[in-house]
Design a protein around this motif. Structure first.
Motif, PDB file in Angstrom:
ATOM      1  N   MET A   1       0.911   7.488  -5.150  1.00  0.00           N
ATOM      2  CA  MET A   1       2.030   7.611  -5.705  1.00  0.00           C
ATOM      3  C   MET A   1       3.034   6.024  -4.964  1.00  0.00           C
ATOM      4  O   MET A   1       3.895   5.370  -5.888  1.00  0.00           O
ATOM      5  CB  MET A   1       3.383   8.794  -4.895  1.00  0.00           C
ATOM      6  N   THR A   2       2.783   5.777  -3.927  1.00  0.00           N
ATOM      7  CA  THR A   2       3.103   4.458  -3.522  1.00  0.00           C
ATOM      8  C   THR A   2       2.917   2.858  -4.017  1.00  0.00           C
ATOM      9  O   THR A   2       3.701   2.712  -4.061  1.00  0.00           O
ATOM     10  CB  THR A   2       3.072   4.701  -1.426  1.00  0.00           C
ATOM     11  N   ARG A   3       1.546   3.090  -4.204  1.00  0.00           N
ATOM     12  CA  ARG A   3       0.967   1.980  -4.816  1.00  0.00           C
ATOM     13  C   ARG A   3       1.977   1.918  -6.262  1.00  0.00           C
ATOM     14  O   ARG A   3       2.021   1.156  -7.353  1.00  0.00           O
ATOM     15  CB  ARG A   3      -0.665   2.601  -5.782  1.00  0.00           C
TER      16      ARG A   3
ATOM     17  N   PRO B   1      15.175   3.490  -1.331  1.00  0.00           N
ATOM     18  CA  PRO B   1      14.522   2.337  -1.153  1.00  0.00           C
ATOM     19  C   PRO B   1      13.456   1.957  -2.243  1.00  0.00           C
ATOM     20  O   PRO B   1      12.872   2.938  -1.359  1.00  0.00           O
ATOM     21  CB  PRO B   1      14.837   1.727   0.436  1.00  0.00           C
ATOM     22  N   ASP B   2      12.715   0.073  -2.420  1.00  0.00           N
ATOM     23  CA  ASP B   2      12.114   0.084  -2.863  1.00  0.00           C
ATOM     24  C   ASP B   2      10.838   0.395  -1.314  1.00  0.00           C
ATOM     25  O   ASP B   2      11.398  -0.845  -0.818  1.00  0.00           O
ATOM     26  CB  ASP B   2      11.948  -0.613  -3.593  1.00  0.00           C
ATOM     27  N   ASN B   3       9.353   0.359  -0.889  1.00  0.00           N
ATOM     28  CA  ASN B   3       8.731  -0.336   0.255  1.00  0.00           C
ATOM     29  C   ASN B   3       7.865  -0.980  -0.703  1.00  0.00           C
ATOM     30  O   ASN B   3       7.504  -1.462   0.191  1.00  0.00           O
ATOM     31  CB  ASN B   3       8.356   0.513   0.918  1.00  0.00           C
ATOM     32  N   TYR B   4       7.543  -1.206  -1.726  1.00  0.00           N
ATOM     33  CA  TYR B   4       6.378  -2.140  -2.195  1.00  0.00           C
ATOM     34  C   TYR B   4       5.198  -1.910  -2.108  1.00  0.00           C
ATOM     35  O   TYR B   4       4.640  -2.617  -2.603  1.00  0.00           O
ATOM     36  CB  TYR B   4       7.192  -4.466  -2.302  1.00  0.00           C
ATOM     37  N   ALA B   5       4.519  -0.642  -1.452  1.00  0.00           N
ATOM     38  CA  ALA B   5       3.650  -0.214  -1.679  1.00  0.00           C
ATOM     39  C   ALA B   5       2.899  -1.138  -0.267  1.00  0.00           C
ATOM     40  O   ALA B   5       1.977  -1.264   0.122  1.00  0.00           O
ATOM     41  CB  ALA B   5       2.520  -0.705  -2.863  1.00  0.00           C
ATOM     42  N   ASN B   6       4.170  -1.785   1.198  1.00  0.00           N
ATOM     43  CA  ASN B   6       3.704  -2.568   1.541  1.00  0.00           C
ATOM     44  C   ASN B   6       4.292  -0.842   2.910  1.00  0.00           C
ATOM     45  O   ASN B   6       4.884  -1.209   3.649  1.00  0.00           O
ATOM     46  CB  ASN B   6       4.950  -3.427   1.989  1.00  0.00           C
ATOM     47  N   VAL B   7       2.688  -0.508   2.908  1.00  0.00           N
ATOM     48  CA  VAL B   7       2.918   0.566   4.215  1.00  0.00           C
ATOM     49  C   VAL B   7       1.567  -0.074   5.484  1.00  0.00           C
ATOM     50  O   VAL B   7       0.596   0.064   5.197  1.00  0.00           O
ATOM     51  CB  VAL B   7       2.438   1.639   4.249  1.00  0.00           C
TER      52      VAL B   7
END
Length: 220
Positions: A202-204, A184-190
Motif C-alpha cells: 500500500m505504501t509503495r 501527508p504523502d511519504n512517497y514510500a520513504n519508510v
C-alpha cells in the motif's frame, strides 16, 4: 519516461517547487505558521528556469470540489520551457500537509467505484490511480507532485514544474484529474529502522496519503 522530483522524496525528473501560504491563507511543498512562509526546492539539469511561463503557452484548468460538491480550489496547468507548471490555490481544507497528485481518469464523483476494481467504492475513486502507477513505485509516478500545505486558515497555494507529463498526456482519451488527499504523502520513504522489511504494498502504491478530499477533472 522522465519523472518529477522533490528532494529528498521524489526523484528522476526536473522539478521546481515554489510554495507559499498567506497567513490570512497543503502550500504543498512546504510552508507553515500564521504569517506568510515560503519554501522553494529545485532539482535538475540545464539552464531553464522551471517556474516561468512562456508567452502564448497552452493552459488547462481543474476546478477542485470536495465530496459534497463544494468548490474548494482551482489548479492551472501551463506549458513552460521546462515542462508542465502546476499552480493550485485551495480554501476550506483541513490544515496540514496533504498528498497532491495527478490521477489517470478525468472523472471526479463522490462515493464512486474504482475503474480498476468496481467492488471498491469511495470518494473520487472514479479518478483511478496516479498517472504512471503500475509502472514504478510511488514517489516516481509521473503523477506524483509535492505535498500541498494548508494553513490554519484553511488556505494554501503551490507552484510546481514537472517534466514527467505534457498537456497532451493530461488530455488523452480518458483525461486526468488533480487530486488532494486527506493525509501527508511519504512517497514510500519508510526507513528500515521503522520497517525492516521495507514499505508494504500500500505504501509503495500510494505513500499512505489517505482518502481523497478534493478532486477536479483537467479541462481545456
Amino acid at each position: 519516461m522522465r519523472r518529477p522530483v522533490v528532494a529528498p522524496a521524489l526523484s528522476a525528473c526536473v522539478l521546481a517547487v515554489v510554495c507559499g501560504c498567506a497567513g490570512a491563507d497543503e502550500a504543498q511543498s512546504g510552508s507553515s505558521g500564521a504569517g506568510a512562509a515560503a519554501d522553494s526546492a529545485s532539482a535538475g539539469t540545464g539552464s531553464g528556469s522551471g517556474s516561468g511561463s512562456g508567452s502564448g503557452s497552452a493552459e488547462l484548468t481543474s476546478r477542485l470540489v470536495d465530496p459534497d460538491g463544494r468548490e474548494v480550489g482551482v489548479a492551472t496547468l501551463t506549458e513552460v520551457e521546462d515542462g508542465t507548471q502546476v499552480d493550485v490555490q485551495v480554501t476550506g481544507l483541513p490544515p496540514g500537509f496533504h498528498g497532491f497528485h495527478l490521477h489517470a481518469v478525468g472523472v471526479c464523483e463522490p462515493d464512486s467505484p474504482s475503474p480498476a476494481d468496481p467492488s471498491m467504492t469511495g470518494d473520487f475513486l472514479s479518478a483511478g490511480g496516479h498517472i504512471g502507477a503500475g509502472e514504478t513505485d510511488h514517489g516516481e509516478h509521473a503523477g506524483d507532485l509535492p505535498l500541498l500545505y494548508v494553513t490554519e486558515a484553511g488556505t494554501g497555494t503551490l507552484t510546481a514544474v514537472t517534466d514527467a507529463l505534457t498537456l497532451d498526456q493530461l488530455t488523452d482519451g480518458d483525461g486526468s484529474a488533480v487530486m488532494v488527499h486527506a493525509d501527508p504523502d511519504n512517497y514510500a520513504n519508510v526507513p528500515e529502522r521503522y520497517a525492516p522489511g521495507g514499505p508494504d504494498q500500500m505504501t509503495r502504491n500510494t505513500g499512505d496519503a489517505g482518502g481523497r478530499i478534493a478532486c477536479g477533472p483537467v479541462e481545456g
